[in-house]
Write a protein that holds these residues in place. Structure first.
Motif, PDB file in Angstrom:
ATOM      1  N   TRP A  74       1.587   4.082  -0.211  1.00  0.00           N
ATOM      2  CA  TRP A  74       2.787   4.346  -1.028  1.00  0.00           C
ATOM      3  C   TRP A  74       2.655   3.558  -2.318  1.00  0.00           C
ATOM      4  O   TRP A  74       2.105   2.456  -2.339  1.00  0.00           O
ATOM      5  CB  TRP A  74       4.036   3.888  -0.275  1.00  0.00           C
ATOM      6  N   ALA A  75       3.138   4.150  -3.421  1.00  0.00           N
ATOM      7  CA  ALA A  75       3.096   3.462  -4.710  1.00  0.00           C
ATOM      8  C   ALA A  75       4.155   4.045  -5.630  1.00  0.00           C
ATOM      9  O   ALA A  75       4.700   5.137  -5.382  1.00  0.00           O
ATOM     10  CB  ALA A  75       1.712   3.581  -5.347  1.00  0.00           C
ATOM     11  N   ARG A  76       4.465   3.319  -6.712  1.00  0.00           N
ATOM     12  CA  ARG A  76       5.376   3.809  -7.740  1.00  0.00           C
ATOM     13  C   ARG A  76       4.858   3.351  -9.104  1.00  0.00           C
ATOM     14  O   ARG A  76       4.098   2.377  -9.188  1.00  0.00           O
ATOM     15  CB  ARG A  76       6.790   3.318  -7.499  1.00  0.00           C
ATOM     16  N   PRO A  77       5.262   4.041 -10.167  1.00  0.00           N
ATOM     17  CA  PRO A  77       4.703   3.712 -11.488  1.00  0.00           C
ATOM     18  C   PRO A  77       4.939   2.270 -11.910  1.00  0.00           C
ATOM     19  O   PRO A  77       4.074   1.666 -12.532  1.00  0.00           O
ATOM     20  CB  PRO A  77       5.399   4.707 -12.424  1.00  0.00           C
ATOM     21  N   ASN A  78       6.104   1.730 -11.604  1.00  0.00           N
ATOM     22  CA  ASN A  78       6.383   0.331 -11.906  1.00  0.00           C
ATOM     23  C   ASN A  78       7.447  -0.173 -10.951  1.00  0.00           C
ATOM     24  O   ASN A  78       8.097   0.616 -10.242  1.00  0.00           O
ATOM     25  CB  ASN A  78       6.812   0.151 -13.369  1.00  0.00           C
ATOM     26  N   VAL A  79       7.656  -1.480 -10.907  1.00  0.00           N
ATOM     27  CA  VAL A  79       8.537  -2.077  -9.903  1.00  0.00           C
ATOM     28  C   VAL A  79      10.006  -1.733 -10.134  1.00  0.00           C
ATOM     29  O   VAL A  79      10.832  -1.918  -9.236  1.00  0.00           O
ATOM     30  CB  VAL A  79       8.357  -3.611  -9.872  1.00  0.00           C
ATOM     31  N   TRP A  94       7.505   8.740  -6.841  1.00  0.00           N
ATOM     32  CA  TRP A  94       6.656   7.868  -6.048  1.00  0.00           C
ATOM     33  C   TRP A  94       5.457   8.619  -5.487  1.00  0.00           C
ATOM     34  O   TRP A  94       5.483   9.839  -5.308  1.00  0.00           O
ATOM     35  CB  TRP A  94       7.445   7.253  -4.883  1.00  0.00           C
ATOM     36  N   PHE A  95       4.411   7.824  -5.172  1.00  0.00           N
ATOM     37  CA  PHE A  95       3.212   8.374  -4.534  1.00  0.00           C
ATOM     38  C   PHE A  95       3.291   8.128  -3.035  1.00  0.00           C
ATOM     39  O   PHE A  95       3.545   7.007  -2.582  1.00  0.00           O
ATOM     40  CB  PHE A  95       1.956   7.694  -5.100  1.00  0.00           C
ATOM     41  N   TYR A  96       3.089   9.227  -2.287  1.00  0.00           N
ATOM     42  CA  TYR A  96       2.936   9.124  -0.839  1.00  0.00           C
ATOM     43  C   TYR A  96       1.594   9.749  -0.475  1.00  0.00           C
ATOM     44  O   TYR A  96       1.285  10.867  -0.904  1.00  0.00           O
ATOM     45  CB  TYR A  96       4.042   9.879  -0.096  1.00  0.00           C
ATOM     46  N   SER A  97       0.789   9.032   0.312  1.00  0.00           N
ATOM     47  CA  SER A  97      -0.505   9.581   0.701  1.00  0.00           C
ATOM     48  C   SER A  97      -0.314  10.832   1.545  1.00  0.00           C
ATOM     49  O   SER A  97       0.575  10.915   2.389  1.00  0.00           O
ATOM     50  CB  SER A  97      -1.297   8.547   1.494  1.00  0.00           C
ATOM     51  N   THR A  98      -1.205  11.806   1.290  1.00  0.00           N
ATOM     52  CA  THR A  98      -1.240  13.030   2.101  1.00  0.00           C
ATOM     53  C   THR A  98      -2.560  13.162   2.832  1.00  0.00           C
ATOM     54  O   THR A  98      -2.849  14.206   3.411  1.00  0.00           O
ATOM     55  CB  THR A  98      -1.023  14.258   1.206  1.00  0.00           C
ATOM     56  N   LYS A 134      -6.451   2.707  -7.674  1.00  0.00           N
ATOM     57  CA  LYS A 134      -5.797   3.633  -8.591  1.00  0.00           C
ATOM     58  C   LYS A 134      -5.406   4.879  -7.802  1.00  0.00           C
ATOM     59  O   LYS A 134      -6.190   5.384  -6.992  1.00  0.00           O
ATOM     60  CB  LYS A 134      -6.730   4.028  -9.736  1.00  0.00           C
ATOM     61  N   THR A 135      -4.177   5.368  -8.030  1.00  0.00           N
ATOM     62  CA  THR A 135      -3.713   6.592  -7.390  1.00  0.00           C
ATOM     63  C   THR A 135      -3.460   7.648  -8.460  1.00  0.00           C
ATOM     64  O   THR A 135      -3.642   7.398  -9.663  1.00  0.00           O
ATOM     65  CB  THR A 135      -2.432   6.342  -6.592  1.00  0.00           C
ATOM     66  N   LEU A 136      -3.010   8.811  -8.030  1.00  0.00           N
ATOM     67  CA  LEU A 136      -2.748   9.900  -8.967  1.00  0.00           C
ATOM     68  C   LEU A 136      -1.579   9.601  -9.892  1.00  0.00           C
ATOM     69  O   LEU A 136      -1.311  10.381 -10.823  1.00  0.00           O
ATOM     70  CB  LEU A 136      -2.496  11.201  -8.195  1.00  0.00           C
ATOM     71  N   LEU A 137      -0.893   8.475  -9.678  1.00  0.00           N
ATOM     72  CA  LEU A 137       0.159   8.064 -10.603  1.00  0.00           C
ATOM     73  C   LEU A 137      -0.408   7.406 -11.851  1.00  0.00           C
ATOM     74  O   LEU A 137       0.281   7.279 -12.868  1.00  0.00           O
ATOM     75  CB  LEU A 137       1.119   7.087  -9.921  1.00  0.00           C
TER      76      LEU A 137
END
Length: 886
Positions: free
Chosen positions: A387-392, A400-404, A482-485
């Motif tokens: 899980w990730a987001r562009p900034n805090v 948000w990024f969720y792994s698929t 690094k993620t797709l975000l």
């Protein structure tokens, strides 16, 4: 009582024999009956002796099998019998993180102890005449640990190091001799004390053996909530564990003059924990296992007695990463000591004018090898983003990024919403690589003892070569993704074939590589000694010298030993002594110097999503630990002692005073850094103690009671030091106290080494019903004292005038988080241990004995406190066991 009866019988028969001879000489003179002198047999406390073989051994305490079994802990650690001896310190009463976890409860390594104010690795532990000491260092400069919930173990540290190379089981010890002061010139290579363990030797009389088993668990242990406020805010349960010990010993006579003995001991423990939620709350099981093997052969020939023996320790303890999918580190200690011993009476070496007679020769050729291994499996760790987001500050789930990725989601799930903090949440998999540290020792030693003039003489030497090493495989940590975000935004990433740290939705953009290394060092050392022990009427003098040379630092050290004893009568004596002790066998710095530092590599995808190869602009650098051209640290010791057999109940009383000054002690230089440390001889230390000890054995024979054995001590001690040793000073741990910043090593200099100024202890053992039942109690009392403790508050010093913790510009510690300490008055603490054994069956073929050990019977936690993360402190524990002999 049996011993007293035997002594009385032998004394009576001897007197009758002498009387018969004298009667023949006087027969012609008189036929009158002869009146014999009264024979007085004193029953001494054979279970514990306040002294050694020599009159000057006022700093020696000898423990026999009865007291060893009474004082040892359940799982058989021999060092546990040293607890509560006057100049032995093992307690940290001011511990502010005394809570335990599963790793603590399955740790079966021997207890580390400080003797006469020295550090725990400055003692000389001896097994059957051969040293079993770790010269490669049991301390680390990196300050890591392997606690149950450790998140990121330090890749530079070798975990599980210990000051001893062989872990000795208490079950097999015949005698344990502890020398904390006034030590004979025979012994060298220590600044603390000498602990000499002697195991049972093969006997030719008959086949004998024993089997034993015992256990304890969280079900037989009471845990006390030890937080400062008495609360458990995280609702953490006490650790679950199970510990056991089994042993077997068999003695087999082969012929009338040849016998073998084989011994095996295994202690083990296991625990479990639930991994982090993101790993589907998987249950992880951890264990430890300590195996000890010994085989000895003793053959009495016309050329003397030959003994060939070997002892081997195989210890392992598993750590399973709480924040990892499949990361385990198996910490292993493997140690072997073997020797060929030749003992012989040198009857030809006799010279009447000098009173030289009864000369004995004792030679040993020996081989020791040991290593500490960290088997971490694969040599790379990979962080995966789930899980990730562009900034805090972005709280919009749509962004948000969720792994698929199904291959990730099969073992890693998104944390609970309350734990979605920061920019990303990760899962980890992989291993921690393999590291090892060890030594190999080859040596030959010989001792010659005999009568000389008005007493005895002894001389000997010990030559050894030690080859040491420290090595590690290359290790890589893929720790940042690094993620797709991340920009430049692309629909998918394009990975190179075989890139394990890259997928269509994320890739590692930073990897940290710790290069492999294999450091080696060696030392050749020679110890020599000569000593005479002479008695003229009421005066006894022991004078000797212990000389040593080693080719690493190139130092030749001469340590004089001198003591004198004035005996007013057979029951009262006064002893004074001066001694010097050197400790030169150390290769700590040599095998750590030049360890490669980790090197970071980076990469970044392009507008097409292509992930390139790694690159770095950094160059390889190294840790440096320099300590050449140093003098050997030493202690000068002044002692005074009084030994008295009291006239009222015939007990043994010993009063002692010990004063030590440590000089040329190791000290980290002021210009050292976390990566470049330099050792100097600028440290000093001082230790004082005054002790009163008492021992007495009564043959009661009243009612059903047989014997009562009592020993007790009262000790006051004080110390100060400016030495922080080799690696006692991790640079990332700072303490704030009285408006000053201290490193951990500097703070230990200010507060001492587990200081408890006044301590008293008592051991009482009784036997009943023809010695079928044994009941023992051990008590320990620490009187109150003033010290310091952690407030559980923290601060980060700055140069600002408004800062709570303020330091001038350029000061060490600026910008580093500090634990804040305060003055504190520590209350008195009393602990009681209970021991009981009962021979449920006994015949000419053998016996079956049941035992129970209750440690800390009243759930005392003392002044120690725990944290909310690990809130539970062990209280009362019950060990149950059984032993069969034949």
């Amino acid at each position: 009582m049996a011993n007293a009866s035997a002594c009385l019988l032998v004394g009576t028969l001897g007197s009758l024999s002498v009387s018969a001879v004298n009667a023949q000489d006087r027969a012609a003179q008189s036929d009158a009956p002869t009146v014999l002198e009264q024979i007085v047999v004193k029953l001494r406390p054979l279970w514990l002796s306040l002294g050694g073989k020599a009159t000057s051994d006022t700093g020696t305490t000898s423990l026999e099998s009865v007291v060893i079994q009474n004082k040892s802990n359940g799982f058989g650690d021999a060092n546990s019998i040293l607890r509560n001896l006057p100049n032995v310190q093992y307690q940290n009463d001011s511990d502010n993180d005394a809570g335990v976890d599963g790793q603590d409860m399955i740790n079966l390594r021997p207890l580390e102890v400080s003797i006469s104010g020295a550090k725990v690795y400055e003692n000389n532990f001896i097994l059957n005449g051969i040293g079993i000491n770790n010269v490669t260092g049991s301390q680390e400069p990196f300050g890591g640990s392997l606690g149950t919930y450790e998140q990121t173990p330090n890749i530079n540290e070798v975990f599980g190091l210990h000051s001893q190379t062989v872990f000795v089981p208490a079950d097999f010890i015949d005698t344990a001799t502890v020398m904390d002061s006034n030590v004979s010139a025979r012994y060298g290579q220590f600044q603390g004390g000498v602990v000499d363990y002697t195991l049972a030797r093969p006997k030719t009389d008959r086949v004998t053996g024993s089997l034993s088993y015992g256990f304890e668990s969280d079900k037989t242990t009471s845990f006390v909530l030890g937080t400062r406020d008495g609360l458990n805010p995280q609702n953490n349960p006490p650790p679950e564990f199970y510990r056991y010990k089994s042993s077997a010993s068999v003695n087999v006579p082969v012929t009338d003059n040849w016998a073998l003995i084989g011994q095996y001991s295994q202690s083990g423990a296991d625990t479990n924990k639930i991994k982090d939620y993101r790993y589907y709350s998987e249950e992880a099981e951890e264990f430890s296992k300590n195996k000890f093997y010994r085989l000895a052969s003793k053959h009495d020939t016309d050329l003397g007695v030959f003994t060939l023996e070997g002892s081997y320790t195989d210890y392992e303890q598993e750590w399973d990463g709480y924040f990892y999918r499949d990361t385990q580190i198996m910490s292993q200690n493997k140690g072997f000591t073997g020797q060929l011993r030749w003992e012989n009476d040198l009857t030809a070496f006799a010279f009447d004018p000098l009173g030289i007679a009864n000369v004995k020769f004792d030679a040993k050729a020996y081989f020791n090898t040991s290593k500490t291994v960290n088997d971490g499996g694969e040599n790379e760790t990979i962080y995966r983003t789930v899980w990730a987001r562009p900034n805090v500050n972005n709280n919009n789930p749509a962004d948000w990024f969720y792994s698929t990725d199904p291959s990730l989601l099969s073992w890693c799930r998104v944390p609970l919403s309350a734990d979605l903090k920061g920019r990303a949440q990760l899962c980890r998999e992989g291993g921690y690589g393999n590291k090892a540290q060890g030594q190999q020792e080859n040596g030959f030693k010989a001792d010659i003892d005999g009568d000389f003039l008005a007493g005895t003489f002894s001389t000997g030497f010990d030559y050894r070569r030690i080859d040491a090493y420290r090595r590690a495989e290359e290790y890589t940590s893929y720790s940042s993704n690094k993620t797709l975000l991340d920009t430049p935004r692309v629909p998918t990433f394009v990975c190179a074939p075989g890139d394990i740290a890259c997928s269509y939705e994320q890739y590692s953009n930073t990897k940290v590589v710790t290069p492999a290394y294999h450091n080696k060092a060696s030392i050749e050392a020679l110890d020599m000694y000569a000593e005479v022990d002479q008695t003229w009427d009421w005066l006894n003098v022991r004078a000797g010298v212990h000389a040593s040379y080693e080719n690493f630092f190139g130092n030749f050290n001469v340590a004089p030993r001198l003591s004198a004893t004035a005996s007013l009568n057979e029951d009262l004596s006064f002893t004074a002594g001066f001694n010097r002790y050197y400790n030169a066998n150390s290769l700590y710095y040599a095998i750590r110097d030049g360890l490669p530092k980790s090197l970071a590599y980076n990469r970044l995808h392009n507008a097409s999503g292509v992930v390139p190869d790694w690159s770095t602009k950094l160059t390889q650098s190294y840790y440096t630990f320099s300590g050449l051209d140093l003098e050997t640290p030493y202690n000068d010791e002044f002692t005074a002692a009084v030994k008295w057999t009291d006239p009222w109940i015939d007990g043994d009383l010993r009063v002692r005073y010990v004063y030590r000054q440590g000089k040329d002690q190791y000290l980290k230089s002021s210009d050292s850094t976390s990566t470049a440390m330099t050792l100097t001889n600028g440290g000093e230390s001082e230790y004082q103690s005054a002790a009163v000890e008492y021992g007495k054995t009564w043959a009661v024979q009243s009612g059903h009671m047989d014997t009562v054995r009592l020993s007790g001590s009262l000790v006051w001690s004080k110390q100060k030091t400016t030495s922080n040793g080799y690696f006692d000073d991790p640079t990332d741990t700072r303490i704030w106290y009285n408006d000053q910043s201290y490193s951990l090593g500097e703070f230990s200099m200010a507060t001492g080494n587990m200081d408890i100024p006044v301590r008293t202890s008592m051991d009482l053992v009784t036997t009943w019903f023809d010695e079928r039942l044994t009941l023992g109690v051990s008590g320990n009392l620490n009187l109150s004292y003033d010290g310091v403790r952690n407030t559980e508050m923290q601060c980060t010093p700055s140069t600002s005038a408004a800062a709570a913790c303020r330091l001038p510009a350029g000061s060490e510690g600026l910008g580093i988080m500090h634990d804040v300490y305060e003055d504190f008055h520590f209350k008195p603490v009393a602990t009681v241990d209970l021991n009981a054994s009962y021979k449920a069956f006994e015949s000419s073929y053998g016996s079956l004995e049941l035992e129970m050990k209750v440690q800390n019977a009243f759930n005392e936690t003392g002044n120690r406190i725990s944290t909310s993360t690990q809130p539970w402190i062990p209280g009362r524990s019950i060990w149950l066991g059984a032993k069969a002999t034949f």
